[in-house]
Design a protein around this motif. Structure first.
Motif, PDB file in Angstrom:
ATOM      1  N   UNK A  54      36.044  25.849 -22.470  1.00  0.00           N
ATOM      2  CA  UNK A  54      36.176  25.299 -20.672  1.00  0.00           C
ATOM      3  C   UNK A  54      35.279  25.280 -20.678  1.00  0.00           C
ATOM      4  N   UNK A  55      33.797  26.092 -20.355  1.00  0.00           N
ATOM      5  CA  UNK A  55      32.849  26.021 -20.626  1.00  0.00           C
ATOM      6  C   UNK A  55      32.317  24.132 -20.175  1.00  0.00           C
ATOM      7  N   UNK A  56      33.101  23.310 -21.289  1.00  0.00           N
ATOM      8  CA  UNK A  56      32.103  22.410 -21.524  1.00  0.00           C
ATOM      9  C   UNK A  56      32.864  21.177 -21.082  1.00  0.00           C
ATOM     10  N   UNK A  57      34.277  21.593 -21.405  1.00  0.00           N
ATOM     11  CA  UNK A  57      35.069  20.940 -20.734  1.00  0.00           C
ATOM     12  C   UNK A  57      35.001  20.334 -18.866  1.00  0.00           C
ATOM     13  N   UNK A  58      34.126  21.524 -18.057  1.00  0.00           N
ATOM     14  CA  UNK A  58      34.271  21.606 -16.844  1.00  0.00           C
ATOM     15  C   UNK A  58      32.990  20.633 -16.243  1.00  0.00           C
ATOM     16  N   UNK A  59      31.319  20.907 -17.517  1.00  0.00           N
ATOM     17  CA  UNK A  59      30.471  20.191 -17.916  1.00  0.00           C
ATOM     18  C   UNK A  59      30.160  19.367 -17.865  1.00  0.00           C
ATOM     19  N   UNK A  60      32.038  18.909 -18.704  1.00  0.00           N
ATOM     20  CA  UNK A  60      31.868  17.737 -19.005  1.00  0.00           C
ATOM     21  C   UNK A  60      32.274  16.757 -18.316  1.00  0.00           C
ATOM     22  N   UNK A  61      33.676  17.253 -16.924  1.00  0.00           N
ATOM     23  CA  UNK A  61      33.754  16.196 -16.288  1.00  0.00           C
ATOM     24  C   UNK A  61      33.207  16.595 -14.954  1.00  0.00           C
ATOM     25  N   UNK A  62      31.624  17.294 -14.877  1.00  0.00           N
ATOM     26  CA  UNK A  62      30.845  17.270 -13.750  1.00  0.00           C
ATOM     27  C   UNK A  62      30.124  16.175 -13.964  1.00  0.00           C
ATOM     28  N   UNK A  63      29.671  16.056 -15.349  1.00  0.00           N
ATOM     29  CA  UNK A  63      28.191  14.438 -15.759  1.00  0.00           C
ATOM     30  C   UNK A  63      29.609  14.105 -15.153  1.00  0.00           C
ATOM     31  N   UNK A  64      30.949  13.380 -15.873  1.00  0.00           N
ATOM     32  CA  UNK A  64      31.301  12.388 -15.718  1.00  0.00           C
ATOM     33  C   UNK A  64      31.182  12.038 -13.629  1.00  0.00           C
ATOM     34  N   UNK A  65      31.478  12.847 -12.918  1.00  0.00           N
ATOM     35  CA  UNK A  65      31.468  12.491 -11.496  1.00  0.00           C
ATOM     36  C   UNK A  65      30.157  12.426 -10.746  1.00  0.00           C
ATOM     37  N   UNK A  66      29.345  12.594 -12.142  1.00  0.00           N
ATOM     38  CA  UNK A  66      27.812  12.404 -11.298  1.00  0.00           C
ATOM     39  C   UNK A  66      27.891  10.376 -11.816  1.00  0.00           C
TER      40      UNK A  66
END
Lengths: 184, 52
Positions: A146-158
């Motif tokens: 769960x944590x790494x999925x939101x971290x990954x999506x935030x990075x993709x948004x960057x």
């Protein structure tokens, strides 16, 4: 509610946020509709909602962690209300496509209000805070995912926002990716 | 550009919340929240043409 169950619910909340950010990405890529500045700010606040659950999973549930998410949800509701009001007059077609009759910012307002209600509901269960000083067990695969999925999506948004806005200010009504336009 | 910076700051804050010290994560959160309020005030300058 025990702290273990609260941590599981926090992980589920993170998966919910990941789903929401994925849906926003899908709409952007499939409908070729670039998010406006207020739309981006709402996405940012959805991502910021994740900080509280991440802290709850790592350090155990604390009222202060829920307070972080509550503050974010209230600001998110304010931003989406602002955008709803911008398009509330009769005859205004709204910004972007509608999904099931509502535009993205209307869904965002509903989601932020739902987050406020759910966070308040979570705070009703005092027992989750009793084991605060007890040993915190290492998060399992479900919570880590769960944590790494939101971290990954935030990075993709960057990356996506960098492509869309470039190094200048974002356009009020963006129709092209600024960085790709400069490259071509 | 400010939105890219905010997403980057949130990504960093998430990683700090997951791996780093708790006070730093909360401090980063506070800075980002204030920056979001400032961004809203900067972009919400159009007059609302409401009749009420």
């Amino acid at each position: 509610m025990t702290d273990t169950r609260a941590v599981t619910l926090n992980a589920l909340a993170l998966y919910g946020l990941a789903l929401l950010l994925t849906a926003a990405f899908a709409a952007q890529l499939m409908l070729h509709e670039l998010p406006c500045p207020l739309c981006l700010l709402q996405r940012i606040l959805f991502a910021l909602l994740a900080i509280g659950p991440i802290l709850n999973i790592r350090f155990g549930p604390r009222p202060s962690h829920y307070a972080l998410s509550l503050l974010t949800a209230v600001l998110g509701a304010s931003v989406s209300t602002r955008q709803v009001l911008l398009h509330i007059l009769p005859g205004d077609a709204g910004y972007g496509s509608a999904l099931l009759g509502y535009h993205y910012y209307t869904w965002a307002l509903i989601a932020f209000i739902a987050a406020i209600v759910l966070l308040a509901a979570m705070l009703l269960f005092d027992r989750q805070f009793d084991q605060r000083t007890a040993h915190i067990t290492a998060p399992g695969g479900f919570a880590q995912g769960a944590v790494w999925s939101v971290v990954g999506l935030a990075a993709l948004n960057v990356l996506s926002t960098l492509l869309e806005c470039g190094i200048g200010a974002c356009a009020d009504n963006p129709i092209v990716y600024e960085l790709l336009k400069r490259a071509s | 550009m400010e939105f890219t910076a905010l997403f980057l700051a949130i990504t960093i804050a998430m990683v700090v919340a997951w791996r780093g010290p708790r006070p730093l994560a909360i401090g980063l959160f506070a800075v980002i929240l204030v920056a979001c309020v400032a961004t809203l005030l900067h972009h919400a300058t159009d007059r609302l043409t409401l009749s009420f």
